[in-house]
Design an enzyme around this catalytic site. Structure first.
Site, PDB file in Angstrom:
ATOM      1  N   GLY A  97       0.798  -1.297  -0.214  1.00 42.33           N
ATOM      2  CA  GLY A  97      -0.285  -0.104   0.021  1.00 42.33           C
ATOM      3  C   GLY A  97       0.745   1.561  -0.222  1.00 42.33           C
ATOM      4  CG  HIS A 147       1.713  -2.453 -15.519  1.00 45.04           C
ATOM      5  ND1 HIS A 147       1.243  -3.714 -14.718  1.00 45.04           N
ATOM      6  CD2 HIS A 147       3.148  -2.884 -16.216  1.00 45.04           C
ATOM      7  CE1 HIS A 147       1.878  -5.060 -15.276  1.00 45.04           C
ATOM      8  NE2 HIS A 147       3.303  -4.202 -16.258  1.00 45.04           N
ATOM      9  CG  ASP A 169      -1.550  -4.731 -17.389  1.00 40.18           C
ATOM     10  OD1 ASP A 169      -1.730  -4.721 -16.085  1.00 40.18           O
ATOM     11  OD2 ASP A 169      -0.422  -6.327 -16.555  1.00 40.18           O
TER      12      ASP A 169
HETATM   13  C1  GRF Z   1       3.175  -0.924  -7.626  1.00 39.62           C
HETATM   14  O1  GRF Z   1       4.317  -1.394  -8.055  1.00 39.62           O
HETATM   15  C2  GRF Z   1       2.374  -0.429  -8.870  1.00 39.62           C
HETATM   16  O2  GRF Z   1       3.092  -0.291  -9.495  1.00 39.62           O
HETATM   17  C3  GRF Z   1       1.584  -2.521  -9.063  1.00 39.62           C
HETATM   18  O3  GRF Z   1       1.650  -2.834  -7.494  1.00 39.62           O
HETATM   19  C4  GRF Z   1       2.454  -2.568  -6.650  1.00 39.62           C
HETATM   20  C5  GRF Z   1       2.288  -1.828  -5.920  1.00 39.62           C
HETATM   21  O4  GRF Z   1       2.924  -1.476  -4.662  1.00 39.62           O
HETATM   22  N1  GRF Z   1       0.399  -2.714  -9.733  1.00 39.62           N
HETATM   23  P1  GRF Z   1       2.246  -0.930  -3.489  1.00 39.62           P
HETATM   24  O5  GRF Z   1       1.583  -1.642  -2.190  1.00 39.62           O
HETATM   25  O6  GRF Z   1       1.288   0.270  -3.816  1.00 39.62           O
HETATM   26  O7  GRF Z   1       3.253  -0.440  -2.430  1.00 39.62           O
END
Ligand code: GRF
Length: 195
Positions: free
Chosen positions: A14, A106, A147
């Site tokens: 998160g 992503h 995606d």
């Molecule tokens: C991020 O790298 C995002 O691009 C991908 O999942 C990851 C989530 O990281 N979809 P976090 O939970 O926000 O730290």
């Protein structure tokens, strides 16, 4: 102006959710109204609880039930959703029923390094293995394919030749935290109040 109610859906740490919450603290444009997770002990829920944002853990049957998800979003008057590390497919039934925009972030320049199985460190590992000199961040609308929704924004990240996947992940995440709230804000400003 009444802020747009945003729900953040995630499965993991998160850190993007945190960046979004911090950015919109006191905002007149966006209010983080709810944080949702399919993982009961995920840190994203912990972060939300700490700052007093309502949280909802979705078990498998709730997650797969579009009516139940719509009811949940309606209860919190959610007008827009940001997926932030949500590791599940959003059910097509929900996608057709939810009226507002659903965004995802992503960690690559889609369509490169996207699709089923391309998530988390796997993306960065593949970028390093292929000796790419640039990668980046994509923010896109969510549709029924992983995606492949309309791309709203991309930011390049240059890859140093001596970087590990972990170092690359750090550099990409930094850009995610900067851009995701700003793109959410831009989209929210275009939404009608009545959504
Ligand atoms: C991020 O790298 C995002 O691009 C991908 O999942 C990851 C989530 O990281 N979809 P976090 O939970 O926000 O730290």
């Amino acid at each position: 102006m009444t802020p747009i109610n945003l729900a953040i859906w995630g499965s993991g740490s998160g850190s993007n959710a945190q960046a979004i919450v911090d950015y919109f603290s006191g905002s007149e444009v966006v209010k983080v109204a709810l944080v949702v997770s399919d993982v009961s002990d995920s840190f994203i829920l912990e972060r939300a609880r700490k700052v007093g944002i309502p949280v909802k853990y979705l078990d498998d049957s709730e997650r797969r039930n579009p009516e139940c998800l719509i009811d949940l979003m309606n209860t919190y008057q959610v007008q827009m959703i940001a997926l932030a590390g949500y590791m599940r497919m959003v059910s097509p039934g929900f996608l057709t029923k939810f009226i507002g925009p659903i965004l995802n972030i992503h960690p690559s320049l889609l369509p490169a390094y996207g699709g089923k199985g391309m998530y988390g460190n796997r993306v960065h590992q593949a970028v390093i293995e292929n000796k790419e000199r640039e990668t980046g961040v994509t923010i896109h609308l969510v549709n029924e394919k992983y995606d492949e929704g309309e791309i709203l924004f991309q930011q390049k990240v240059l890859v140093s030749a001596d970087w590990s996947a972990e170092e690359l992940a750090k550099a990409v995440l930094k850009e995610e935290h900067f851009w995701y709230p700003r793109i959410i804000e831009k989209i929210a400003k275009k939404l009608p109040d009545s959504l």
